[in-house]
Motif scaffolding. Structure first.
Motif, mmCIF file in Angstrom:
data_model
loop_
_atom_site.group_PDB
_atom_site.id
_atom_site.type_symbol
_atom_site.label_atom_id
_atom_site.label_comp_id
_atom_site.label_asym_id
_atom_site.label_seq_id
_atom_site.Cartn_x
_atom_site.Cartn_y
_atom_site.Cartn_z
ATOM 1 N N ALA A 29 0.814 -1.219 0.000
ATOM 2 C CA ALA A 29 0.000 0.000 0.000
ATOM 3 C C ALA A 29 0.840 1.257 0.000
ATOM 4 N N ASP A 30 2.116 1.136 0.331
ATOM 5 C CA ASP A 30 2.996 2.312 0.367
ATOM 6 C C ASP A 30 3.152 2.956 -1.002
ATOM 7 N N TYR A 31 2.883 2.198 -2.050
ATOM 8 C CA TYR A 31 3.043 2.731 -3.403
ATOM 9 C C TYR A 31 1.815 3.499 -3.900
ATOM 10 N N PHE A 32 0.780 3.661 -3.032
ATOM 11 C CA PHE A 32 -0.464 4.291 -3.473
ATOM 12 C C PHE A 32 -0.923 5.353 -2.474
ATOM 13 N N THR A 33 -1.472 6.429 -3.004
ATOM 14 C CA THR A 33 -2.134 7.456 -2.181
ATOM 15 C C THR A 33 -3.528 7.692 -2.748
ATOM 16 N N VAL A 34 -4.447 8.082 -1.874
ATOM 17 C CA VAL A 34 -5.844 8.310 -2.278
ATOM 18 C C VAL A 34 -6.276 9.703 -1.834
ATOM 19 N N THR A 35 -6.920 10.413 -2.707
ATOM 20 C CA THR A 35 -7.484 11.730 -2.393
ATOM 21 C C THR A 35 -8.965 11.740 -2.753
ATOM 22 N N PRO A 36 -9.889 12.030 -1.806
ATOM 23 C CA PRO A 36 -9.591 12.265 -0.390
ATOM 24 C C PRO A 36 -9.446 10.950 0.358
ATOM 25 N N SER A 37 -8.878 11.000 1.519
ATOM 26 C CA SER A 37 -8.788 9.819 2.377
ATOM 27 C C SER A 37 -9.067 10.258 3.808
ATOM 28 N N PRO A 38 -10.131 9.767 4.448
ATOM 29 C CA PRO A 38 -11.041 8.769 3.916
ATOM 30 C C PRO A 38 -11.907 9.308 2.769
ATOM 31 N N LEU A 39 -12.566 8.390 2.093
ATOM 32 C CA LEU A 39 -13.447 8.749 0.986
ATOM 33 C C LEU A 39 -14.653 9.528 1.510
#
Length: 560
Positions: A29-39
Motif C-alpha cells: 500500500a505504500d506505493y499508493f495514495t488516495v485523495t480524499p482519504s477517507p473517501l
C-alpha cells in the motif's frame, strides 16, 4: 567428490528457476495514495483519485496489468472502472510503464453510494497477462471507510407547498349609481331618481341594512361639473349638485330607517374625467385635444383653447361634456362570513353546505395531519374539479411519509391545473425523493415564487454535490438541511448558529451538532449531542457507530 558436484548443481538449478520465473511481485500500500482519504460521499457518489507508483525495475516489459478498484463492505463489493497498463514491449494503446524507470499512474474512481459503504475498504485488484499466461496479484487496501455526512440531507424535512384558500371573513363590496344633470343645472330630475341603476342601488342598501351578515359602512357622494364653464360658475354648480344629492339620500335613508355614515365631495371642473373620456373616444381630432390639455395647466386657458377649435368643441359638447355633469352615489358594504366555530362545525357535520374556500379554510383550523387529511378528502369528494383539494391532500400525505399516495394526488392536481407553481414544486419534491434529479430540476423551474422553493433547491444542490450553491439557496433559513450545507462548506460557526435557531429540534438536529463537535475537536459536544439524538431516535446509535466523523472519539457507551 560427489559433494563437490552436487553443490554447484543445486546452485545452477536454483538460478535457472529464478531466471525462468517472470511473475511480477505483489505491491504494498505504500506505493499508493488516495485523495480524499477517507473517501467522502458527494452528490450520491463516492469519487476519489488513486495515485500509484510502479517502482524501478518492477514492470515486466512483456506484461499487461489490469488494475480494478473495488469498494468492499460487509455484505458485498462494488467494482469500479478498470485501468490497463502495459510493458514497454507490448503493442497496444494503454499507458506504457518503463521497466527501468517505473512510472506514476492516476486512477479516478467513482462508486454509486449505498449505506453499507460507510464501513468499507477501497481495494485494488491486479490481473497480469503475459503471453498466454494470466495470474492475479494480491489485492492492496489503499483507503478505509466513507464519510457520508452529505447523505444526512433529508428531503422529508422539506415543507411541501400548500395551495391556499381564498376565504375572507369580511368581503368588501361596493354598489353605485349616477344621477345625471342638464347643463348649468343642479336640480334632481324624476327620471334620474327612478332609473334602473338607482333602484338597484337602493335595493342593495336596504338589503345590507337588513341582512345579519352585512354591514353598510359608508355612503359617498361625489359630484362633478363639466369643464366648459367658468371656474366660479362650475364651483357653484358642483356644490349645489352635491348638496341636492346629499339631501336626497338623507331623506331616503331616514324614510327606510337606515343609519349610515355619509361623506361627500365635489369637483368643480372635471379635467381628469374629460381627458379619460376623450382618450377612449373615437373623436377624429382627439390627439389635438389631448395635446392642448398637456400644454396648458391653467383651467381657463384650457377651456378657451378648446372652444377656439369650433368644429372640435361641437363634438365635445354633444358627446363628452354631458357625461361629466353628474353625482355618483357609492354604497360600501361589508359581507361578514361565517365564524371559525361555524366553519369547523359544518366541516364535520355538513361539509356540503360550505364553499370550496370555506372547506379549505376549515383545514387550517385543525391541528393534526389526520384531521387535515379528512377535510381535504371531503374537498376532493365534493369539489373534484378543484385542484387545490388534491394538492393539499398530497401535501399532508407527503408530510406523513406516504410518497406514493402523495404523488398520485399531486399528479391529479397537475392534470387539472398544469401550470400551477405550488403543484410543480410538490412534484419536484417527489422526484427529489426518488433521486430523479432531472425531473426535480424541471419541476422546480416551474415553481418560481413559491415560498418553499429555496429550501427545496438547497437540498437539490446538496444532492447534486454543489454545496456552495446549496448554501446560497438556503440563505438565512434555520433548518437542519441549511446547517448541513454550511458544515459541508466548513462554515462551522454559521452552522452552529443555524442549528441553534431550528424551531423544533429533532434527532437530526442534535446529530449534526455532534458532527460539528467532531469537526471542531470538542468531545463534550460530540457526546452530549449524540446522547440527545439517540434518545429521540434509537437508529442514530447504529448510524454513529459506523460514522467516520466520530472515529477519533470514544462513543462506545452510546452506541452499544
Amino acid at each position: 567428490m560427489i559433494k563437490k558436484i552436487y553443490l554447484p548443481l543445486m546452485v545452477l538449478m536454483t538460478l535457472a528457476f529464478v531466471g525462468c520465473n517472470k511473475d511480477m511481485k505483489p505491491l504494498s500500500a505504500d506505493y499508493f495514495t488516495v485523495t480524499p482519504s477517507p473517501l467522502e460521499v458527494v452528490g450520491g457518489q463516492v469519487p476519489a483519485t488513486v495515485t500509484g507508483t510502479f517502482p524501478e525495475k518492477y514492470f515486466d516489459k512483456k506484461s499487461v496489468v489490469t488494475v480494478t478498484p473495488y469498494l468492499v463492505y460487509a455484505d458485498g463489493e462494488t467494482a469500479g472502472t478498470p485501468f490497463v497498463y502495459q510493458g514497454e514491449k507490448v503493442e497496444g494503446n494503454n499507458q506504457a510503464i518503463s521497466y527501468k524507470m517505473g512510472g506514476v499512474v492516476s486512477m479516478p474512481v467513482n462508486f454509486k453510494y449505498i449505506p453499507a459503504m460507510r464501513k468499507s475498504e477501497l481495494q485494488l485488484a491486479f490481473k497480469v497477462e503475459r503471453g498466454n499466461k494470466t495470474y492475479e496479484l494480491p489485492r492492496v487496501t489503499v483507503a478505509e471507510g466513507v464519510v457520508s455526512t452529505a447523505e444526512i440531507a433529508n428531503v422529508q424535512e422539506l415543507n411541501p407547498a400548500i395551495t391556499p384558500d381564498k376565504f375572507q371573513r369580511i368581503i368588501k363590496e361596493t354598489y353605485s349609481a349616477d344621477i345625471m344633470f342638464l347643463i348649468q343645472q343642479a336640480n334632481l330630475r324624476a327620471e334620474q331618481l327612478k332609473s334602473e341603476k338607482m333602484n338597484a342601488l337602493h335595493n342593495e342598501i336596504n338589503a345590507a341594512a337588513e341582512a345579519p351578515n352585512k354591514e353598510l359602512t359608508n355612503i359617498n357622494i361625489s359630484s362633478y361639473a363639466s369643464p366648459d364653464g367658468g371656474v366660479k360658475l362650475n364651483t357653484t354648480l358642483a356644490e349645489n349638485r352635491e348638496k341636492n344629492t346629499v339631501d336626497y339620500m338623507k331623506k331616503s335613508l331616514k324614510k327606510n330607517k337606515i343609519e349610515a355614515d355619509m361623506t361627500a365631495e365635489f369637483t368643480a371642473q372635471d379635467w381628469e374625467g374629460f381627458q379619460e373620456l376623450v382618450s377612449k373616444s373615437n373623436i377624429q381630432d382627439k390627439e389635438l385635444i389631448l395635446n392642448v390639455l398637456s400644454m396648458y395647466s391653467d383651467p381657463e386657458q384650457r377651456e378657451r383653447e378648446i372652444k377656439n377649435m369650433s368644429s372640435v368643441f361641437e363634438v365635445l359638447a354633444e358627446e363628452i361634456l354631458p357625461q361629466l355633469r353628474y353625482s355618483r352615489i357609492t354604497a360600501s358594504v361589508n359581507v361578514i362570513g361565517k365564524s371559525d366555530e361555524e366553519i369547523s362545525k359544518l366541516a364535520q357535520e355538513n361539509p356540503d353546505s360550505l364553499s370550496v374556500d370555506e372547506l379549505l379554510y376549515a383545514a387550517t383550523l385543525v391541528k393534526t395531519n389526520k384531521e387535515k387529511a379528512d377535510i381535504y378528502a371531503k374537498v376532493v369528494e365534493i369539489y373534484p374539479n378543484d385542484y387545490r383539494g388534491y394538492n393539499n391532500l398530497g401535501m399532508v400525505q407527503y408530510e406523513e411519509g406516504d410518497l406514493a399516495a402523495a404523488k398520485a394526488n399531486f399528479d391529479k392536481a397537475a392534470r387539472i391545473a398544469p401550470n400551477t407553481p405550488e403543484v410543480a414544486m410538490n412534484q419536484g419534491l417527489i422526484a427529489l425523493s426518488n433521486s430523479d434529479y432531472a425531473a426535480a430540476e424541471q419541476a422546480f423551474g416551474k415553481s418560481a415564487g413559491v415560498n418553499e422553493l429555496n429550501e427545496a433547491l438547497g437540498v437539490f444542490y446538496m444532492k447534486k454535490g454543489d454545496y456552495n450553491a446549496a448554501v446560497k439557496a438556503f440563505g438565512d433559513v434555520k433548518s437542519n438541511n441549511a446547517a448541513l450545507a454550511q458544515i459541508l462548506v466548513k462554515d462551522y460557526s454559521k452552522a452552529k448558529a443555524t442549528l441553534a435557531g431550528v424551531e423544533t429540534p429533532n434527532a437530526n438536529t442534535y446529530y449534526l451538532m455532534a458532527v460539528l463537535g467532531a469537526r471542531t475537536n470538542n468531545e463534550q459536544m460530540v457526546v452530549s449531542n449524540l446522547k440527545k439524538s439517540i434518545s429521540m431516535d434509537s437508529a442514530k446509535a447504529q448510524q454513529a457507530a459506523t460514522d467516520l466523523e466520530f472515529a477519533k472519539f470514544d462513543i462506545s457507551s452510546l452506541v452499544k
